[in-house]
Design a protein around this motif. Structure first.
Motif, short mmCIF file in Angstrom:
data_model
loop_
_atom_site.label_atom_id
_atom_site.label_comp_id
_atom_site.label_asym_id
_atom_site.label_seq_id
_atom_site.Cartn_x
_atom_site.Cartn_y
_atom_site.Cartn_z
N MET A 99 0.82 -1.20 0.00
CA MET A 99 0.00 0.00 0.00
C MET A 99 0.86 1.26 0.00
O MET A 99 0.60 2.22 -0.74
N GLU A 100 1.91 1.26 0.82
CA GLU A 100 2.80 2.43 0.90
C GLU A 100 3.49 2.68 -0.44
O GLU A 100 3.63 3.81 -0.88
N GLU A 101 3.91 1.59 -1.07
CA GLU A 101 4.55 1.71 -2.38
C GLU A 101 3.59 2.28 -3.40
O GLU A 101 3.95 3.17 -4.20
N TYR A 102 2.35 1.80 -3.40
CA TYR A 102 1.33 2.27 -4.33
C TYR A 102 1.01 3.74 -4.08
O TYR A 102 0.91 4.55 -5.01
N LEU A 103 0.86 4.11 -2.79
CA LEU A 103 0.49 5.47 -2.44
C LEU A 103 1.60 6.47 -2.76
O LEU A 103 1.33 7.60 -3.16
N LYS A 104 2.85 6.05 -2.58
CA LYS A 104 3.98 6.93 -2.91
C LYS A 104 3.99 7.24 -4.40
O LYS A 104 4.22 8.38 -4.81
N TYR A 120 -4.40 3.45 5.74
CA TYR A 120 -3.75 2.27 6.33
C TYR A 120 -4.74 1.37 7.06
O TYR A 120 -4.38 0.26 7.46
N LYS A 121 -5.98 1.82 7.19
CA LYS A 121 -7.05 0.97 7.70
C LYS A 121 -7.19 -0.28 6.83
O LYS A 121 -7.58 -1.35 7.29
N GLN A 122 -6.87 -0.12 5.55
CA GLN A 122 -7.02 -1.22 4.60
C GLN A 122 -6.02 -2.35 4.82
O GLN A 122 -6.19 -3.45 4.29
#
Length: 423
Positions: A99-104, A120-122
């Motif tokens: 998720m962090e990689e995608y959001l960045k 980050y709930k996901q």
């Protein structure tokens, strides 16, 4: 294995978005040989969601939920399903990293957007579940198994849900379901639904595997032949003799045995095979027949010209319909349809011309010529056939039926010509 679909989202209930997910998943479940008996749409309401999920788990082996996996407060599918099935939520580090990689990357491509912490709930998932990576979004998919029941949770956006289903869920369900279902369509025109049903009654009464299911469509009847076996090859082997028998019974009225092939495609292909050109002379259909023809790739090889002669003056000027015909017989008549078809062939210099003239309503009908009366002519290499039809329904429905019947008449006339030439 009994399967059930649950679509989550108040926006679906309100009609703000079209629920295409259920149609896609239904087709995939059929391919897998799963028994699909129920589909439900539920809004973002915790109590109603609990009730729907409990009911689904009571009567089905597998439930597939789409939607409600996002970061907002009303995205509750995961939380409610976990509560109903007795799972606690824990953070999945792998999902968080993805998720962090995608959001960045998203933030880099959209600098005006700010990434909020609620995303980050996901990454919170039911403990012990199977986590499905989402390569097209942030919310992972989930498979929860407990006491012989399975809940599969998928993101709502189709561009996320479909790849995830293909990559992870389809193989998972395939292992649980040893048999598959495979279907082949037999498409018929020129015969009504009731007649088709009568012709295959004996086959339906004794059917086991495969089965035949009729579906009515405007101007057509589709027969879906479905078999269940270990693999597609065995299904095809079961289906082949049934399709052969249907083709034997309905002969040339079978215009396709492919799911995707339309009547207009069959007409275009037939004209190509016989190296014939086509023109159209339409009145009450207003170009509807031409519209269906030009929707076929490669139609330009056969369709030379289309006339929409809505007024008497246009019929005379463009198609050479006689003034005396219009005066004595009227525009809605067999004679007018005949002259329109012959005139269209002459004006466009084509091998075939189909004409349509009639009353689509709602006004203008008389006792002698009621609304729904339509005459069609088909001139094929100098030989002209005229037919009279009486359609029912509103204006749109009458025009739709007329367009379908026009395609059938073209096909019949070309086949007649072909058979005559081969004698």
């Amino acid at each position: 294995m009994i399967t059930e679909l649950i679509s989550v989202g108040t926006e679906i209930l309100l009609g703000n978005i079209v629920n295409t997910n259920s149609a896609y998943l239904s087709e995939k479940c059929a391919q897998l040989g799963l028994g699909l008996y129920y589909q439900t749409v539920v809004g973002d309401n915790p109590e109603r969601m609990k009730q729907v999920i409990r009911t689904a788990l009571d009567r089905s082996d597998v439930i597939i939920l789409t939607g409600g996996l996002g970061p907002t407060e009303d995205d509750l599918t995961k939380e409610i399903t976990a509560e109903v099935m007795g799972f606690e939520l824990v953070e999945d580090l792998h999902s968080r990293e993805l998720m962090e990689e995608y959001l960045k990357q998203y933030e880099k491509n959209n600098p005006q957007r700010r990434i909020t912490k609620n995303n980050y709930k996901q990454a919170m998932v039911p403990k012990g579940c199977i986590v499905l990576d989402n390569h097209n979004g942030t919310a992972p998919g989930l498979i929860m198994e407990k006491k012989g029941k399975t809940a599969i949770l998928l993101p709502g956006p189709p561009n996320e849900m479909k790849p995830m289903f293909e990559e992870a869920v389809f193989p998972y369900l395939r292992k649980k379901q040893p048999e598959i279902i495979y279907s082949q369509m037999v498409k018929i025109n020129g015969i009504g639904e009731s007649q088709v049903a009568e012709e295959i009654q004996d086959l339906i009464e004794k059917q086991t595997n495969p089965t035949i299911a009729p579906y009515a469509k405007t101007g057509e009847v589709h027969l879906r032949v479905t078999a269940k076996a270990e693999d597609e090859k065995k299904c095809r082997k079961l289906i082949k003799p049934v399709v052969k028998e249907l083709k034997k019974r309905f002969g040339r009225n079978v215009f396709a045995t492919e799911e995707s092939k339309t009547l207009e495609e069959a007409v275009v292909d037939l004209l190509k095979e016989n190296e014939m050109t086509l023109s159209l002379a339409e009145s009450c259909t207003g170009g509807a027949v031409a519209s269906r023809i030009v929707g076929v790739s490669g139609a330009s090889e056969v369709l030379m010209c289309g006339f929409v002669t809505y007024t008497n003056r246009a019929k005379r000027k463009c198609l050479g319909v006689k003034k005396s015909t219009l005066h004595t017989e009227g525009a809605v008549s067999a004679k007018c349809a005949r002259e329109m078809a012959k005139g269209g062939c002459k004006a466009a210099k084509t091998d075939v011309c189909l004409s349509v003239t009639g009353l689509a309503g709602p006004g203008g009908g008389t006792e002698e010529i009621p609304v729904g009366t339509v005459f069609m002519g088909c001139c094929c290499n100098g030989k002209t056939v005229v037919k009279e039809f009486h359609f029912t329904g509103n204006r749109s429905r009458i025009r739709e039926q007329a367009a379908a019947q026009a395609l059938t008449l073209i096909r019949d006339c070309v086949l007649d010509q072909t058979e005559e030439n081969n004698r």
